[in-house]
Write a protein that holds these residues in place. Sequence first.
Motif, short mmCIF file in Angstrom:
data_model
loop_
_atom_site.label_atom_id
_atom_site.label_comp_id
_atom_site.label_asym_id
_atom_site.label_seq_id
_atom_site.Cartn_x
_atom_site.Cartn_y
_atom_site.Cartn_z
N VAL A 218 -4.49 7.29 2.06
CA VAL A 218 -3.99 6.06 1.44
C VAL A 218 -4.23 6.24 -0.05
O VAL A 218 -5.34 6.60 -0.47
N MET A 219 -3.18 6.01 -0.84
CA MET A 219 -3.32 6.28 -2.28
C MET A 219 -3.91 5.06 -2.98
O MET A 219 -3.65 3.92 -2.58
N PRO A 220 -4.72 5.32 -4.03
CA PRO A 220 -5.27 4.17 -4.76
C PRO A 220 -4.15 3.33 -5.34
O PRO A 220 -3.08 3.85 -5.65
N GLN A 221 -4.40 2.01 -5.49
CA GLN A 221 -3.39 1.12 -6.09
C GLN A 221 -3.02 1.62 -7.47
O GLN A 221 -3.89 2.02 -8.23
N ALA A 222 -1.70 1.60 -7.76
CA ALA A 222 -1.27 2.07 -9.09
C ALA A 222 -1.70 1.08 -10.16
O ALA A 222 -1.86 -0.09 -9.90
N MET B 266 0.83 -1.20 0.00
CA MET B 266 0.00 0.00 0.00
C MET B 266 0.87 1.26 0.00
O MET B 266 2.02 1.23 0.42
N ARG B 267 0.26 2.34 -0.52
CA ARG B 267 1.00 3.60 -0.58
C ARG B 267 0.22 4.68 0.19
O ARG B 267 -0.99 4.81 0.03
N VAL B 268 0.96 5.40 1.01
CA VAL B 268 0.34 6.44 1.85
C VAL B 268 1.12 7.73 1.65
O VAL B 268 2.34 7.70 1.43
N ARG B 269 0.42 8.86 1.72
CA ARG B 269 1.08 10.16 1.60
C ARG B 269 0.61 11.08 2.72
O ARG B 269 -0.53 10.93 3.20
N ALA B 270 1.48 11.99 3.13
CA ALA B 270 1.07 13.00 4.13
C ALA B 270 1.80 14.31 3.80
O ALA B 270 3.02 14.32 3.62
N PRO B 271 1.04 15.41 3.70
CA PRO B 271 1.63 16.69 3.28
C PRO B 271 2.24 17.50 4.43
O PRO B 271 1.86 17.35 5.59
N GLY B 272 3.17 18.38 4.07
CA GLY B 272 3.63 19.42 5.00
C GLY B 272 2.59 20.54 5.04
O GLY B 272 1.56 20.47 4.34
N ARG B 273 2.86 21.56 5.81
CA ARG B 273 1.91 22.68 5.88
C ARG B 273 2.65 24.01 5.95
O ARG B 273 3.80 24.09 6.36
N VAL B 274 1.92 25.03 5.52
CA VAL B 274 2.41 26.38 5.76
C VAL B 274 1.26 27.11 6.43
O VAL B 274 0.10 26.86 6.12
N ASN B 275 1.60 27.97 7.39
CA ASN B 275 0.53 28.66 8.12
C ASN B 275 0.39 30.08 7.58
O ASN B 275 1.35 30.83 7.56
N LEU B 276 -0.83 30.45 7.14
CA LEU B 276 -1.03 31.79 6.57
C LEU B 276 -1.02 32.86 7.66
O LEU B 276 -0.45 33.92 7.49
N ILE C 21 0.34 21.63 1.92
CA ILE C 21 0.97 21.97 0.63
C ILE C 21 1.40 20.72 -0.13
O ILE C 21 1.58 19.65 0.45
N ASP C 22 1.62 20.91 -1.43
CA ASP C 22 1.97 19.77 -2.30
C ASP C 22 3.45 19.42 -2.20
O ASP C 22 4.12 19.19 -3.21
N ARG C 23 3.97 19.44 -1.01
CA ARG C 23 5.30 18.89 -0.71
C ARG C 23 5.01 17.86 0.38
O ARG C 23 4.48 18.23 1.43
N GLU C 24 5.33 16.61 0.11
CA GLU C 24 4.83 15.59 1.02
C GLU C 24 5.79 14.44 1.25
O GLU C 24 6.79 14.31 0.54
N ILE C 25 5.45 13.62 2.26
CA ILE C 25 6.23 12.41 2.53
C ILE C 25 5.38 11.23 2.06
O ILE C 25 4.16 11.22 2.26
N ARG C 26 6.03 10.26 1.42
CA ARG C 26 5.30 9.09 0.92
C ARG C 26 5.92 7.82 1.47
O ARG C 26 7.13 7.75 1.68
N LEU C 27 5.06 6.83 1.64
CA LEU C 27 5.52 5.52 2.11
C LEU C 27 4.94 4.46 1.21
O LEU C 27 3.73 4.48 0.91
N HIS C 28 5.80 3.57 0.76
CA HIS C 28 5.34 2.42 -0.02
C HIS C 28 5.65 1.22 0.87
O HIS C 28 6.81 0.92 1.13
N ALA C 29 4.62 0.55 1.38
CA ALA C 29 4.87 -0.47 2.40
C ALA C 29 4.03 -1.73 2.20
O ALA C 29 2.96 -1.68 1.60
N GLN C 30 4.54 -2.83 2.74
CA GLN C 30 3.76 -4.08 2.81
C GLN C 30 3.65 -4.49 4.28
O GLN C 30 4.62 -4.31 5.03
#
Length: 374
Positions: free
Chosen positions: A370-374, A1-11, A28-37
Amino acid sequence: MRVRAPGRVNLIGEHTDYNDGFVLPVAIDREIRLHAQPRADHRCLLYSETLDEQIEIDLTRLQESKGEPLSCTGWARYVAGVAVMLMRHTGRLLTGIEGVISSTLPTGSGLSSSAALEALFATLWNHLDQLQLDGWTLAQLCQQAEHEYAGVHCGIMDQAASLLAQRGSALFLDTRTLQTRHVPLPSDWLIVVADTGKPRALSGSEYNQRRAECQQAVEQLQAVLGQPIGALRDVSAEVASLYLPLLSEPSRRRARHVISENARVLAFLDALARADAHAVRHLMRASHASLRDDYEVSCAELDQMVAACLEAPGCVGVRLTGAGFGGACVALVERARLDPFLKEADAAYRAQSDYTPQFLVCESVEGASVMPQA
Ligand code: GLA
């Protein structure tokens, strides 16, 4: 499975979240991704491409330790911290995983890479072990992980932004009631993160000290008012103007920042709804000045970056963002004048500083998923 989580900026709304106040972050569209089983046992074997570093965590041992501080260091603390909080909350032993982490989110710039890492693993185990926890519960458990495992007594803003944000909008949070509102952003303004290149210094210890000074301000105000107050959030502008002069320093100025910043967040919401560039510019400028003079979390480089951006064409507003002590500013920039803005802000900053700036033009995105399966 693939999961993503974004960073943030505070206005706007800085150092208000641990005072029961208001904040307005954007994921924001700068993020950390994990590809895991998943694994058949309860071990985690994780490799970070960015750091070229492998860590191993034994979830059974973590659970048995009942969350006593472990010998984890570096980024393993955040993964272990989230695992402990989820296991403590649900009473369940989590499934082991192996996987690879990659990231487009800079660290040390005040864009909440630690909160994104926490949100990533909270989202992963919530899905994998079908914990059925809602976004707020996950955010609170991640915040607790940061308190206990990283030793930073942060508020809820970063974790909430990384988990609860929606695409195309900023996330208005009332950190007392946990009410949220997704606030659309004017389509002809862009969010630009203007990183000073100066890494954040002393942020953990100075941060905890600011938090303690706010608590002291609450106690002093209670003494002069002769009645209990829950938090600086409860102090009106009228009460502040009458009673803040009676407080000792630095509590007086810390309180003045928090009380005025909460009012600025509410005014900013109105200004955004009207796309009122003049008001936005004024409020962001006042926020930066208050963080610099009253809260004392700015530094020469952040002040130079604000000055460089303000002079550049197309800049609607700019201020330091996040905890401060180095890191980045956030600017709102007219879409049509992005190129000259970037060129001139970059040149003006370089003319004053030895640090190399970096400008990130950001889209606002949805919270961790959780990102959809590629
Ligand atoms: C850090 C903390 C947040 C918030 C900001 C300052 O990012 O993690 O909770 O307090 O600083 O606004």
